[in-house]
Design a protein around this motif. Structure first.
Motif, mmCIF file in Angstrom:
data_model
loop_
_atom_site.group_PDB
_atom_site.id
_atom_site.type_symbol
_atom_site.label_atom_id
_atom_site.label_comp_id
_atom_site.label_asym_id
_atom_site.label_seq_id
_atom_site.Cartn_x
_atom_site.Cartn_y
_atom_site.Cartn_z
ATOM 1 N N CYS A 138 5.688 -46.027 39.217
ATOM 2 C CA CYS A 138 5.672 -43.950 39.696
ATOM 3 C C CYS A 138 4.973 -43.718 38.248
ATOM 4 O O CYS A 138 4.405 -44.194 36.841
ATOM 5 C CB CYS A 138 6.929 -43.175 38.975
ATOM 6 S SG CYS A 138 7.558 -43.532 41.133
ATOM 7 N N PHE A 139 3.088 -43.520 39.030
ATOM 8 C CA PHE A 139 1.681 -43.061 37.295
ATOM 9 C C PHE A 139 2.543 -40.903 37.471
ATOM 10 O O PHE A 139 2.505 -40.669 38.504
ATOM 11 C CB PHE A 139 0.959 -43.279 38.068
ATOM 12 C CG PHE A 139 0.552 -44.770 37.958
ATOM 13 C CD1 PHE A 139 0.500 -45.868 37.242
ATOM 14 C CD2 PHE A 139 1.126 -44.828 39.249
ATOM 15 C CE1 PHE A 139 0.127 -46.761 37.746
ATOM 16 C CE2 PHE A 139 0.550 -46.318 39.570
ATOM 17 C CZ PHE A 139 0.448 -47.366 38.887
ATOM 18 N N ILE A 140 2.372 -40.886 35.815
ATOM 19 C CA ILE A 140 2.690 -39.830 35.557
ATOM 20 C C ILE A 140 1.487 -39.122 34.490
ATOM 21 O O ILE A 140 1.601 -39.733 34.343
ATOM 22 C CB ILE A 140 3.803 -39.794 34.495
ATOM 23 C CG1 ILE A 140 4.510 -39.852 33.672
ATOM 24 C CG2 ILE A 140 5.163 -40.280 36.019
ATOM 25 C CD1 ILE A 140 5.432 -39.588 32.945
ATOM 26 N N GLU A 141 1.520 -37.706 35.068
ATOM 27 C CA GLU A 141 1.368 -36.471 34.220
ATOM 28 C C GLU A 141 0.998 -35.453 33.883
ATOM 29 O O GLU A 141 1.808 -34.971 34.746
ATOM 30 C CB GLU A 141 -0.845 -36.979 34.436
ATOM 31 C CG GLU A 141 -1.403 -36.228 33.620
ATOM 32 C CD GLU A 141 -2.821 -36.420 34.309
ATOM 33 O OE1 GLU A 141 -4.101 -36.154 33.964
ATOM 34 O OE2 GLU A 141 -3.284 -36.732 35.517
ATOM 35 N N GLY A 142 0.990 -34.874 32.327
ATOM 36 C CA GLY A 142 1.431 -33.224 32.654
ATOM 37 C C GLY A 142 0.577 -32.637 31.610
ATOM 38 O O GLY A 142 -0.330 -33.318 30.822
#
Length: 273
Positions: A138-142
């Protein structure tokens, strides 16, 4: 990319979308203690199907989205996002908005929401095939600390393989996934059609498919490559190309793929030298 650990905070969530990914993600979220308040889809039938599975309320009206959620997860077709997001985000300034697309930048929420992020699970999903999220990358960014912390919390709650990745790098991951999954699966279908024309069951391919997949767990794909193209066996290549004369599209795919395999092999040979 850096791996990050687990978090157990539970949240109230609204799912925007009820397709393959949304269905699997929604079930995983509920299984890990999150509460799905509502499911939106453009058809009530699809919304109801997922809502029933996650004990939520269905709706097909984006104007009637529940405002009590902490997080809104957008998992719909890429080209539908620009039409949905402005209405979805309206008057929800303190909420966190997340999309799940591989090729859509984080900034699609810019000027629409204050806190927003991305949770991209890299896997192939089908509604009727359950998957174990634990090992799915799972690749995340914010866009800020609130969004990043929220996405991090949700992602690490359902997966043990979570990584920070910006939008540009995520596009490359998605492109690679198209080759590794979508194109490969289409090749399976081409093989199936060729076999069906001669009343040969596709099952005869399964040991070959399984062995090919096993190999790349331990060696580079280029080192696992076999067949007439890597040897550039013109007799076989020309014969098989001629067998596809009645289907110019497949003939072009065969010839382009054979050339790509041979060219890649030659590059590796020159590099090794």
């Amino acid at each position: 990319m850096t791996s990050i650990g687990n978090d157990t905070e539970r949240r109230k969530i609204v799912m925007i979308g009820a397709g393959n990914l949304a269905t699997n993600l929604g079930k995983a979220l509920v299984a890990n203690g999150h509460e799905i308040l509502q499911v939106y889809s453009k058809t009530m039938r699809s919304a109801s199907a997922l809502a029933t599975n996650v004990n939520a309320t269905p709706t097909d009206n984006i104007e009637e989205i529940n405002t009590e959620a902490d997080v809104y997860i957008v998992s719909i077709k890429d080209n539908a996002m620009p039409d949905i997001i402005p209405t979805l985000c309206k008057n929800k300034e303190e909420k966190v908005f997340i999309h799940t697309a591989g090729s859509i930048p984080l900034t699609i929420f810019k000027d629409m929401a204050e806190h927003y992020g991305v949770l991209y699970p890299m896997q192939t999903f089908s509604k009727d095939k359950a998957v174990n999220f634990n090992n799915i990358p799972c690749f995340i960014e914010g866009n800020d600390e609130i969004a990043t912390t929220t996405v991090y919390s949700i992602a690490t709650n359902i997966s043990n393989n979570v990584r920070h990745l910006d939008s540009n790098a995520r596009k490359q991951i998605h492109l690679a996934a198209v080759f590794a999954c979508n194109f490969v699966n289409h090749c399976y279908e081409i093989a199936s059609e060729i076999l069906n024309e001669h009343n040969i069951p596709f099952e005869v391919m399964l040991p070959l498919i399984d062995e090919t997949a096993k190999k790349v767990h331990t060696i580079r794909p280029i080192n696992a490559q076999t067949g007439p193209a890597i040897r550039y066996d013109k007799n076989v290549i020309n014969m098989q190309s001629d067998m596809l004369n009645n289907n110019p599209l497949l003939k072009n795919i065969y010839e382009s793929m054979s050339l790509s395999i041979h060219t890649t092999s030659q590059k590796m040979t020159n590099t090794d030298d």
